[in-house]
Write a protein that holds these residues in place. Structure first.
Motif, PDB file in Angstrom:
ATOM      1  N   UNK A 157       0.821  -1.206   0.000  1.00  0.00           N
ATOM      2  CA  UNK A 157       0.000   0.000   0.000  1.00  0.00           C
ATOM      3  C   UNK A 157       0.856   1.258   0.000  1.00  0.00           C
ATOM      4  N   UNK A 158       1.975   1.218   0.708  1.00  0.00           N
ATOM      5  CA  UNK A 158       2.839   2.393   0.812  1.00  0.00           C
ATOM      6  C   UNK A 158       3.700   2.609  -0.429  1.00  0.00           C
ATOM      7  N   UNK A 159       3.709   1.638  -1.328  1.00  0.00           N
ATOM      8  CA  UNK A 159       4.471   1.779  -2.570  1.00  0.00           C
ATOM      9  C   UNK A 159       3.672   2.476  -3.668  1.00  0.00           C
ATOM     10  N   UNK A 160       2.431   2.812  -3.402  1.00  0.00           N
ATOM     11  CA  UNK A 160       1.614   3.447  -4.431  1.00  0.00           C
ATOM     12  C   UNK A 160       2.211   4.801  -4.809  1.00  0.00           C
ATOM     13  N   UNK A 161       2.074   5.206  -6.073  1.00  0.00           N
ATOM     14  CA  UNK A 161       2.629   6.496  -6.502  1.00  0.00           C
ATOM     15  C   UNK A 161       2.092   7.673  -5.694  1.00  0.00           C
ATOM     16  N   UNK A 162       0.812   7.615  -5.322  1.00  0.00           N
ATOM     17  CA  UNK A 162       0.226   8.716  -4.554  1.00  0.00           C
ATOM     18  C   UNK A 162       0.903   8.872  -3.191  1.00  0.00           C
ATOM     19  N   UNK A 163       1.129   7.739  -2.504  1.00  0.00           N
ATOM     20  CA  UNK A 163       1.768   7.808  -1.189  1.00  0.00           C
ATOM     21  C   UNK A 163       3.217   8.272  -1.330  1.00  0.00           C
ATOM     22  N   UNK A 164       3.913   7.756  -2.314  1.00  0.00           N
ATOM     23  CA  UNK A 164       5.316   8.147  -2.491  1.00  0.00           C
ATOM     24  C   UNK A 164       5.440   9.649  -2.768  1.00  0.00           C
ATOM     25  N   UNK A 165       4.568  10.150  -3.618  1.00  0.00           N
ATOM     26  CA  UNK A 165       4.624  11.576  -3.942  1.00  0.00           C
ATOM     27  C   UNK A 165       4.287  12.424  -2.724  1.00  0.00           C
ATOM     28  N   UNK A 166       3.258  12.010  -1.978  1.00  0.00           N
ATOM     29  CA  UNK A 166       2.857  12.768  -0.792  1.00  0.00           C
ATOM     30  C   UNK A 166       3.937  12.730   0.280  1.00  0.00           C
ATOM     31  N   UNK A 167       4.612  11.574   0.435  1.00  0.00           N
ATOM     32  CA  UNK A 167       5.696  11.463   1.424  1.00  0.00           C
ATOM     33  C   UNK A 167       6.868  12.359   1.044  1.00  0.00           C
ATOM     34  N   UNK A 168       7.185  12.428  -0.246  1.00  0.00           N
ATOM     35  CA  UNK A 168       8.272  13.299  -0.694  1.00  0.00           C
ATOM     36  C   UNK A 168       7.941  14.760  -0.420  1.00  0.00           C
ATOM     37  N   UNK A 169       6.694  15.142  -0.663  1.00  0.00           N
ATOM     38  CA  UNK A 169       6.281  16.531  -0.419  1.00  0.00           C
ATOM     39  C   UNK A 169       6.270  16.869   1.070  1.00  0.00           C
ATOM     40  N   UNK A 170       6.109  15.842   1.921  1.00  0.00           N
ATOM     41  CA  UNK A 170       5.972  16.076   3.365  1.00  0.00           C
ATOM     42  C   UNK A 170       7.292  16.045   4.115  1.00  0.00           C
ATOM     43  N   UNK A 171       8.386  15.754   3.442  1.00  0.00           N
ATOM     44  CA  UNK A 171       9.672  15.605   4.119  1.00  0.00           C
ATOM     45  C   UNK A 171      10.322  16.964   4.355  1.00  0.00           C
ATOM     46  N   UNK A 172      10.599  17.325   5.622  1.00  0.00           N
ATOM     47  CA  UNK A 172      11.230  18.623   5.899  1.00  0.00           C
ATOM     48  C   UNK A 172      12.703  18.609   5.523  1.00  0.00           C
ATOM     49  N   UNK A 173      13.210  19.773   5.155  1.00  0.00           N
ATOM     50  CA  UNK A 173      14.635  19.915   4.832  1.00  0.00           C
ATOM     51  C   UNK A 173      15.001  21.386   4.864  1.00  0.00           C
ATOM     52  N   UNK A 174      16.241  21.655   5.250  1.00  0.00           N
ATOM     53  CA  UNK A 174      16.787  23.013   5.250  1.00  0.00           C
ATOM     54  C   UNK A 174      15.955  23.974   6.080  1.00  0.00           C
ATOM     55  N   UNK A 175      15.402  23.474   7.189  1.00  0.00           N
ATOM     56  CA  UNK A 175      14.644  24.340   8.079  1.00  0.00           C
ATOM     57  C   UNK A 175      13.244  24.662   7.605  1.00  0.00           C
ATOM     58  N   UNK A 176      12.825  24.087   6.486  1.00  0.00           N
ATOM     59  CA  UNK A 176      11.471  24.313   5.967  1.00  0.00           C
ATOM     60  C   UNK A 176      10.605  23.123   6.346  1.00  0.00           C
ATOM     61  N   UNK A 177       9.527  23.400   7.063  1.00  0.00           N
ATOM     62  CA  UNK A 177       8.646  22.331   7.536  1.00  0.00           C
ATOM     63  C   UNK A 177       7.343  22.351   6.740  1.00  0.00           C
ATOM     64  N   UNK A 178       7.159  21.402   5.817  1.00  0.00           N
ATOM     65  CA  UNK A 178       5.946  21.397   5.003  1.00  0.00           C
ATOM     66  C   UNK A 178       4.739  20.908   5.799  1.00  0.00           C
TER      67      UNK A 178
END
Length: 399
Positions: free
Chosen positions: A19-40
């Motif tokens: 279920x977690x390998x679905x393209x929708x989940x992967x894309x949403x997880x990538x968008x939700x990952x914080x980096x460089x002090x920016x918290x999505x």
């Protein structure tokens, strides 16, 4: 001890992973990952996970869960982190606030809050720590003054996570000031959109932002009291023992070690041994081999750490809460994760940092997050005190 999983657990893990390998989940997880002090904003990802029924599989069906055992919830937690899903919203909303509601909530409180939490429609944050209390929760000063059939909360909470994105706060406050350091404390569910609540960001180096929450006479009803009045301290101790499985810290350590190996294998190759700078090349190869050996040792430590966490989890699933075993697991996992993060920080080379590879970004974030791991959910010193007290009591019994 458990050294493996049943066939049913393995099938369930495979289903979750698929279920977690679905393209929708992967894309949403990538968008939700914080980096460089920016918290999505991670709520869209969690709403998707809620639709998949993955947030609270161990809750009763009437409250939005699937009625599965607690061990299956731990399997989901493992697979979420391995799929790159940031876990703070899950830990705070489901594992802490949801667990408190299951333990001490009234039937009406459970009906009102749990289904929306399980669907990923509402989220929670923990309001324990205060500016002058540090890690000593018994020193809190926030007060809940009676006001008709309810209360008004006044005080300041600090270092809460995701607070500007959430709806609900689990707040510890004094309902009977002067009753004693660990007496007269109660727990409340606070609407963070209520009048008198002010949320501000505390500057830090962490990608996940800390928040300050000022409560200025915030109204809460008597129905928002979670558990008996003045009995918050025993509830907190029981919940903390359940929270301290060490699994969340273990998963961070595992994720960071994988990033360390990725960074090491992706480093720029050293010059050939017959090149003009052969001595430097030999040193580089030796360092590379030493790093690989160190990763192998960390991997062995992680295997032991996983056993500690699952020993606590299987005990809780069988209604055996062992605060000492939980303290051991929390201490070992948080210290291990911190050590891995600090050691791996220098592994990405200049080229990886310039290309902003996944490993480089992950390890940079880990380095900045690591110092807080041995403070949250109970400091390492408190965990050692719990262990030492238990061993001392055992020694006295044997005498």
């Amino acid at each position: 001890m458990r050294f493996g999983f049943t066939e049913e657990q393995q099938r369930f893990r495979a289903d979750v992973r698929q279920a977690l390998r679905s393209p929708d989940v992967r894309a949403a997880a990538a968008d939700a990952t914080p980096a460089d002090g920016v918290e999505p904003d991670q709520r869209p990802l969690y709403r998707l996970l809620g639709k998949l029924g993955l947030l609270a599989v161990h809750w009763p069906a009437e409250y939005g869960g699937a009625g599965r055992p607690l061990t299956d919830a731990a399997i989901v937690a493992e697979e979420l982190v391995r799929a790159g899903v940031p876990d703070t919203l899950h830990v705070n909303t489901i594992q802490i606030i949801g667990q408190f509601l299951l333990m001490a909530g009234t039937p009406e409180q459970k009906r009102r809050h749990l289904p929306a939490l399980a669907r990923g429609e509402r989220f929670g944050s923990v309001l324990y720590t205060e500016p002058d209390a540090g890690s000593d929760l018994g020193a809190l000063r926030t007060v809940a003054e009676p006001d008709g059939d309810g209360y008004r909360l006044t005080g300041t909470k600090v270092f809460s996570l995701k607070t500007r994105f959430v709806d609900l706060g689990l707040c510890a406050a004094r309902t009977t000031p002067g009753a004693g350091k660990y007496q007269g404390i109660s727990l409340f569910l606070v609407d963070l959109d209520a009048p008198g609540v002010t949320v501000s960001v505390i500057p830090s180096a962490n990608d996940e932002q800390f928040h300050r929450v000022d409560l200025d006479g915030v109204p809460v009803s008597g129905d928002d009291l979670l558990g008996p009045r003045d009995q918050g301290w025993p509830l907190l101790n029981e919940a903390l023992a359940i929270e301290r499985t060490g699994l969340d810290y273990h998963l961070k350590a595992e994720y960071w070690l994988e990033a360390a190996l990725e960074a090491l294998l992706d480093r720029e190759p050293a010059a050939a041994p017959d090149a003009p700078h052969a001595s430097e090349a030999r040193l580089a190869h030796e360092a590379h081999d030493a790093h690989l050996e160190r990763i192998g040792r960390w991997d062995g430590a992680l295997a032991a750490d996983h056993i500690l966490a699952w020993e606590v989890l299987t005990g809780i699933a069988a209604d055996r809460v062992d605060p000492v075993a939980a303290a051991v697991a929390k201490y070992h996992s948080s210290e291990l994760a911190q050590e891995i993060a600090l050691w791996a920080a220098d592994l990405p080379g200049p080229g990886q940092r310039a290309r902003r590879t996944r490993a480089a970004v992950t390890l940079d974030s880990a380095y900045r997050e690591a110092p807080g791991l041995t403070l949250s959910a109970g400091t390492s010193e408190v965990m050692l005190q719990i262990m030492a007290t238990a061993f001392d009591s055992l020694g006295q019994e044997k005498r």
